[in-house]
Motif scaffolding. Structure first.
Motif, PDB file in Angstrom:
ATOM      1  N   GLU A   7      45.352  27.704  34.009  1.00 17.16           N
ATOM      2  CA  GLU A   7      44.723  28.799  33.274  1.00 17.16           C
ATOM      3  C   GLU A   7      43.680  29.533  34.124  1.00 17.16           C
ATOM      4  OE1 GLU A   7      43.083  26.803  29.915  1.00 17.16           O
ATOM      5  OE2 GLU A   7      45.021  26.531  28.918  1.00 17.16           O
ATOM      6  N   PRO A   8      44.066  30.083  35.280  1.00 14.25           N
ATOM      7  CA  PRO A   8      43.083  30.822  36.083  1.00 14.25           C
ATOM      8  C   PRO A   8      42.580  32.039  35.318  1.00 14.25           C
ATOM      9  CG  PRO A   8      45.307  31.220  36.892  1.00 14.25           C
ATOM     10  CD  PRO A   8      45.413  30.103  35.883  1.00 14.25           C
ATOM     11  N   ALA A   9      41.288  32.345  35.504  1.00 13.14           N
ATOM     12  CA  ALA A   9      40.679  33.449  34.759  1.00 13.14           C
ATOM     13  C   ALA A   9      41.053  34.804  35.330  1.00 13.14           C
ATOM     14  CB  ALA A   9      39.159  33.289  34.757  1.00 13.14           C
ATOM     15  N   SER A  10      41.444  34.844  36.609  1.00 11.64           N
ATOM     16  CA  SER A  10      41.812  36.092  37.283  1.00 11.64           C
ATOM     17  C   SER A  10      42.481  35.738  38.599  1.00 11.64           C
ATOM     18  CB  SER A  10      40.568  36.955  37.552  1.00 11.64           C
ATOM     19  OG  SER A  10      39.828  36.417  38.637  1.00 11.64           O
ATOM     20  N   PRO A  11      43.115  36.706  39.278  1.00 13.53           N
ATOM     21  CA  PRO A  11      43.697  36.410  40.591  1.00 13.53           C
ATOM     22  C   PRO A  11      42.672  35.915  41.603  1.00 13.53           C
ATOM     23  CG  PRO A  11      44.574  38.468  39.748  1.00 13.53           C
ATOM     24  CD  PRO A  11      43.473  38.061  38.810  1.00 13.53           C
ATOM     25  N   LEU A  12      41.393  36.314  41.468  1.00 16.14           N
ATOM     26  CA  LEU A  12      40.355  35.894  42.408  1.00 16.14           C
ATOM     27  C   LEU A  12      39.574  34.676  41.924  1.00 16.14           C
ATOM     28  CD1 LEU A  12      38.842  39.319  43.577  1.00 16.14           C
ATOM     29  CD2 LEU A  12      40.361  37.798  44.862  1.00 16.14           C
ATOM     30  N   ASP A  13      40.029  34.037  40.863  1.00 12.78           N
ATOM     31  CA  ASP A  13      39.345  32.846  40.341  1.00 12.78           C
ATOM     32  C   ASP A  13      39.182  31.816  41.459  1.00 12.78           C
ATOM     33  OD1 ASP A  13      38.307  30.780  38.833  1.00 12.78           O
ATOM     34  OD2 ASP A  13      39.807  30.900  37.256  1.00 12.78           O
ATOM     35  N   GLY A  14      37.932  31.443  41.741  1.00 11.76           N
ATOM     36  CA  GLY A  14      37.652  30.433  42.756  1.00 11.76           C
ATOM     37  C   GLY A  14      37.250  30.972  44.109  1.00 11.76           C
ATOM     38  N   VAL A  15      37.349  32.285  44.320  1.00 17.17           N
ATOM     39  CA  VAL A  15      36.962  32.873  45.605  1.00 17.17           C
ATOM     40  C   VAL A  15      35.468  33.209  45.541  1.00 17.17           C
ATOM     41  CG1 VAL A  15      37.338  34.745  47.240  1.00 17.17           C
ATOM     42  CG2 VAL A  15      39.274  33.832  45.934  1.00 17.17           C
ATOM     43  N   PRO A  16      34.649  32.661  46.441  1.00 17.56           N
ATOM     44  CA  PRO A  16      33.191  32.866  46.351  1.00 17.56           C
ATOM     45  C   PRO A  16      32.769  34.289  46.698  1.00 17.56           C
ATOM     46  CG  PRO A  16      33.764  31.008  47.791  1.00 17.56           C
ATOM     47  CD  PRO A  16      35.020  31.771  47.538  1.00 17.56           C
ATOM     48  N   ILE A  17      31.579  34.652  46.226  1.00 20.05           N
ATOM     49  CA  ILE A  17      31.069  36.009  46.422  1.00 20.05           C
ATOM     50  C   ILE A  17      29.555  35.981  46.545  1.00 20.05           C
ATOM     51  CG2 ILE A  17      30.837  36.496  43.940  1.00 20.05           C
ATOM     52  CD1 ILE A  17      31.933  39.345  44.600  1.00 20.05           C
ATOM     53  N   ALA A  18      29.006  36.959  47.269  1.00 21.33           N
ATOM     54  CA  ALA A  18      27.559  37.156  47.373  1.00 21.33           C
ATOM     55  C   ALA A  18      27.196  38.432  46.622  1.00 21.33           C
ATOM     56  CB  ALA A  18      27.134  37.260  48.836  1.00 21.33           C
ATOM     57  N   VAL A  19      25.996  38.480  46.057  1.00 21.09           N
ATOM     58  CA  VAL A  19      25.574  39.604  45.212  1.00 21.09           C
ATOM     59  C   VAL A  19      24.271  40.192  45.751  1.00 21.09           C
ATOM     60  CG1 VAL A  19      24.853  40.295  42.894  1.00 21.09           C
ATOM     61  CG2 VAL A  19      26.716  38.646  43.178  1.00 21.09           C
ATOM     62  N   LYS A  20      24.246  41.508  45.909  1.00 24.71           N
ATOM     63  CA  LYS A  20      23.040  42.199  46.362  1.00 24.71           C
ATOM     64  C   LYS A  20      21.893  41.948  45.380  1.00 24.71           C
ATOM     65  CE  LYS A  20      21.517  46.835  47.856  1.00 24.71           C
ATOM     66  NZ  LYS A  20      21.927  48.259  47.983  1.00 24.71           N
ATOM     67  N   ASP A  21      20.693  41.754  45.919  1.00 27.80           N
ATOM     68  CA  ASP A  21      19.568  41.334  45.089  1.00 27.80           C
ATOM     69  C   ASP A  21      18.948  42.467  44.291  1.00 27.80           C
ATOM     70  OD1 ASP A  21      17.999  39.241  44.135  1.00 27.80           O
ATOM     71  OD2 ASP A  21      16.366  39.704  45.510  1.00 27.80           O
ATOM     72  N   VAL A  22      19.766  43.432  43.885  1.00 26.01           N
ATOM     73  CA  VAL A  22      19.316  44.519  43.020  1.00 26.01           C
ATOM     74  C   VAL A  22      19.981  44.437  41.645  1.00 26.01           C
ATOM     75  CG1 VAL A  22      21.080  46.206  43.674  1.00 26.01           C
ATOM     76  CG2 VAL A  22      18.773  47.011  43.083  1.00 26.01           C
ATOM     77  N   ASP A  28      45.724  33.347  47.291  1.00 26.72           N
ATOM     78  CA  ASP A  28      47.102  32.836  47.381  1.00 26.72           C
ATOM     79  C   ASP A  28      47.113  31.325  47.625  1.00 26.72           C
ATOM     80  OD1 ASP A  28      48.156  35.345  46.966  1.00 26.72           O
ATOM     81  OD2 ASP A  28      48.505  35.770  49.094  1.00 26.72           O
ATOM     82  N   LEU A  29      46.212  30.848  48.494  1.00 21.85           N
ATOM     83  CA  LEU A  29      46.140  29.412  48.764  1.00 21.85           C
ATOM     84  C   LEU A  29      45.732  28.643  47.510  1.00 21.85           C
ATOM     85  CD1 LEU A  29      44.366  29.380  52.267  1.00 21.85           C
ATOM     86  CD2 LEU A  29      46.758  28.836  51.784  1.00 21.85           C
ATOM     87  N   LEU A  30      44.795  29.204  46.754  1.00 21.76           N
ATOM     88  CA  LEU A  30      44.371  28.565  45.508  1.00 21.76           C
ATOM     89  C   LEU A  30      45.507  28.530  44.493  1.00 21.76           C
ATOM     90  CD1 LEU A  30      40.828  30.175  45.186  1.00 21.76           C
ATOM     91  CD2 LEU A  30      41.281  27.727  45.432  1.00 21.76           C
ATOM     92  N   ALA A  31      46.238  29.628  44.395  1.00 22.19           N
ATOM     93  CA  ALA A  31      47.343  29.701  43.434  1.00 22.19           C
ATOM     94  C   ALA A  31      48.445  28.706  43.788  1.00 22.19           C
ATOM     95  CB  ALA A  31      47.904  31.123  43.396  1.00 22.19           C
ATOM     96  N   ALA A  32      48.624  28.481  45.103  1.00 28.20           N
ATOM     97  CA  ALA A  32      49.665  27.557  45.562  1.00 28.20           C
ATOM     98  C   ALA A  32      49.198  26.104  45.558  1.00 28.20           C
ATOM     99  CB  ALA A  32      50.127  27.949  46.960  1.00 28.20           C
ATOM    100  N   GLY A  33      47.934  25.875  45.246  1.00 24.54           N
ATOM    101  CA  GLY A  33      47.404  24.520  45.237  1.00 24.54           C
ATOM    102  C   GLY A  33      47.172  23.949  46.618  1.00 24.54           C
ATOM    103  N   ARG A  39      42.327  26.042  37.304  1.00 17.54           N
ATOM    104  CA  ARG A  39      43.571  26.108  38.097  1.00 17.54           C
ATOM    105  C   ARG A  39      44.458  24.897  37.784  1.00 17.54           C
ATOM    106  NH1 ARG A  39      44.842  30.919  41.000  1.00 17.54           N
ATOM    107  NH2 ARG A  39      42.919  31.816  41.818  1.00 17.54           N
ATOM    108  N   SER A  40      43.853  23.720  37.702  1.00 19.06           N
ATOM    109  CA  SER A  40      44.633  22.502  37.428  1.00 19.06           C
ATOM    110  C   SER A  40      45.301  22.570  36.057  1.00 19.06           C
ATOM    111  CB  SER A  40      43.727  21.273  37.500  1.00 19.06           C
ATOM    112  OG  SER A  40      43.236  21.098  38.817  1.00 19.06           O
ATOM    113  N   ALA A  41      44.624  23.247  35.126  1.00 18.90           N
ATOM    114  CA  ALA A  41      45.174  23.382  33.774  1.00 18.90           C
ATOM    115  C   ALA A  41      46.155  24.548  33.674  1.00 18.90           C
ATOM    116  CB  ALA A  41      44.046  23.571  32.776  1.00 18.90           C
TER     117      ALA A  41
END
Length: 521
Positions: A75-90, A22-27, A71-73
């Protein structure tokens, strides 16, 4: 510990993924700012937690900058565009190491992305790095990682669950707002229970397994690890759906899971039938775990749900069946690590044959738990024993599926404690594998039957002040029910607590590193 380690109250770190979106969407913030805050947090506390095996700061910041440009353009790719994530090493990650917590794959860099990773990138989520895990996902404590154990952020002397303890600990320690885990017998839900996070195992086939290094093909599933039920639903919407590259993937018109969670958050469960599984509770369950479970069931009644008791008599055989089926499949899958094509290669002295190289490489590359399960599985599949062990276990699996079918005729969802106890101490069960296996007693039935399950925090056990998990199970393809009921219960619990459970977690600001059995701090 650096000063940054004392800043768990920093607004960006404390926000849920939905709030950050939401913060990203609101700038009002940028992906670069959020990603940098996570990277600073990792630098400050991960020496103590050891949630990550590899951190990709440069790549994550580049992905974050690209997200900000979208976001500036407008054209976000998804609602979670820009939210970081960690991935299990499998999960295979192109250009980043994928070790599965094993020395036999140390330094291996895949040439492609798993479908889930591909979808995360397409949706614009910066990938912070790869999280620690029990070797080849074999364990319930993340003590079987070849690179040392992960520590529970609530108490560094205790386990964070397994096999996906790294992903759960990263989320619980505010190092990442989101993470990806995998669940073969409870490896998302059980870590969620003992770290106070939300973990979701989808319907088998609901999320692609392409690019997942398989332990047991008929059991493994990828799923979200988050701080809230809504965050899990939002992430599920991103990574779920049919994948033609995965032969087990279901081509099904999934509705929005986020919408189901938002509906549930209103707290009205009128007309919902909740079945309490009699075989998953009572004797053998820690008193505080049972107490918090009973209190949560009472809140569901308060929300309008009808609670009934259901019996699933064959669940008592689930653990035994699982520990025949899973090692059998793992034994077959791990045969590919033969030192011929990729991975560790050990050359014995003299003029070794190919068989000598394989034997030496597998002996040096696999840990004790992996060797134990390979031996069990190979024995169960051997001539003369197949029908007596593996065949019988598959019959039990059918009976467990029938128990679920009968139970879901009486209830819309089923509930139980996620794990029988809170987090035990590091080293406490390393020499007692059977006791370790018992931690999965409540989660295994869902994997055997392929039904979805969700664990969410149910409070702290009064005996030790550690998190307790509440498990919700639904029929296959009815994952939306988990989000509706889970979000309703979460809202009721947080109203009782005065906020999210993780607000009560230690900040780690004054904790000294500890030496533990099984690896470095």
């Amino acid at each position: 510990m650096t000063e940054q380690g004392k800043e768990r109250g920093t607004s960006l770190l404390d926000k849920s993924a939905a709030e950050l979106a939401d913060l990203l969407a609101a700038g009002e913030t940028t992906s670069v700012a959020i990603t940098q805050a996570c990277l600073d947090r990792i630098a400050a506390v991960d020496t103590d937690i050891h949630a990550f095996l590899h951190v990709d700061a440069e790549g994550a910041l580049a992905q974050a900058a690209a997200s900000d440009a979208r976001r500036s353009a407008g054209e976000p790719a998804s609602p979670l565009d820009g939210v970081p994530i960690a991935v299990k090493d499998v999960l295979a990650t192109e250009g980043l190491p994928t070790t599965c917590g094993s020395k036999i794959l140390e330094g291996w860099i895949p040439p492609y992305d798993a479908t889930v990773v591909e979808r995360l990138k397409d949706a614009g989520l910066p990938i912070l790095g790869k999280t620690n895990m029990d070797e080849f996902a074999m364990g319930s404590s993340t003590e079987h990682s070849a690179y040392g154990p992960t520590h529970n952020p609530w108490d560094l002397d205790r386990i964070p669950g397994g096999s996906g303890g790294g992903s759960a600990a990263a989320v619980a320690a505010f190092e990442a707002p989101l993470a990806i885990g995998t669940d073969t017998g409870g490896s998302i839900r059980q870590p969620g229970a003992v770290t106070g996070t939300v973990g979701l195992k989808p319907t088998y086939g609901g999320i692609s397994r392409y690019g997942l290094v398989a332990m047991a093909n008929s059991l493994d599933q990828v799923g979200p690890v988050t701080r809230t039920v809504l965050d899990s639903a939002l992430l599920h919407d991103v990574i779920g759906g049919h994948d033609p590259r995965d032969s087990t993937s279901i081509d099904h018109p999934w509705a929005s899971f986020a919408e189901a969670a938002r509906t549930g958050a209103a707290g009205d469960l009128s007309g919902v039938r909740v079945g309490v599984i009699t075989e998953l509770g009572g004797e053998g369950y820690q008193a505080g775990v049972q107490q918090r479970f009973d209190e949560s069931v009472a809140l569901l009644v308060k929300a309008g749900a009808e609670v009934v008791e259901v019996s699933c008599p064959n669940f008592v055989h689930a653990l035994a069946a699982y520990y025949l089926i899973m090692p059998s499949e793992a034994s077959s899958n791990l045969a590919r690590f033969d030192a011929m094509r990729y991975g560790l290669r050990v050359l014995p002295d003299g003029d070794p044959s190919a068989e000598d190289v394989m034997r030496a490489s597998r002996d040096a590359g696999f840990g004790d738990e992996v060797k134990r399960r390979i031996i069990l599985g190979t024995y169960a599949l051997s001539s003369g024993y197949y029908d007596a062990y593996y065949g019988q276990a598959q019959k039990i699996r059918t009976l467990i599926s029938r128990d679920f079918e009968a139970a879901f005729e009486k209830a819309d969802v089923l509930v139980s404690p996620t794990a029988p106890t809170t987090a035990f101490k590091l080293g406490e069960k390393l020499d007692d594998p059977v006791s370790m296996y018992l931690n999965d007693i409540a989660t295994i039935p869902a994997n055997l039957a392929g039904v979805p399950g969700l664990s969410l925090p149910a409070g702290l056990a009064p005996e030790d002040g550690l998190p307790v998990g509440f498990q919700i199970l639904a029929p296959a393809l009815a994952d939306d029910r988990l989000y509706r009921v889970g979000a309703a219960l979460e809202a009721l619990l947080e109203a009782e607590w005065g906020g999210p459970l993780l607000d009560q977690a230690p900040s780690l600001s004054d904790v000294e590193p500890v030496e533990t059995p099984g690896g470095a701090a």
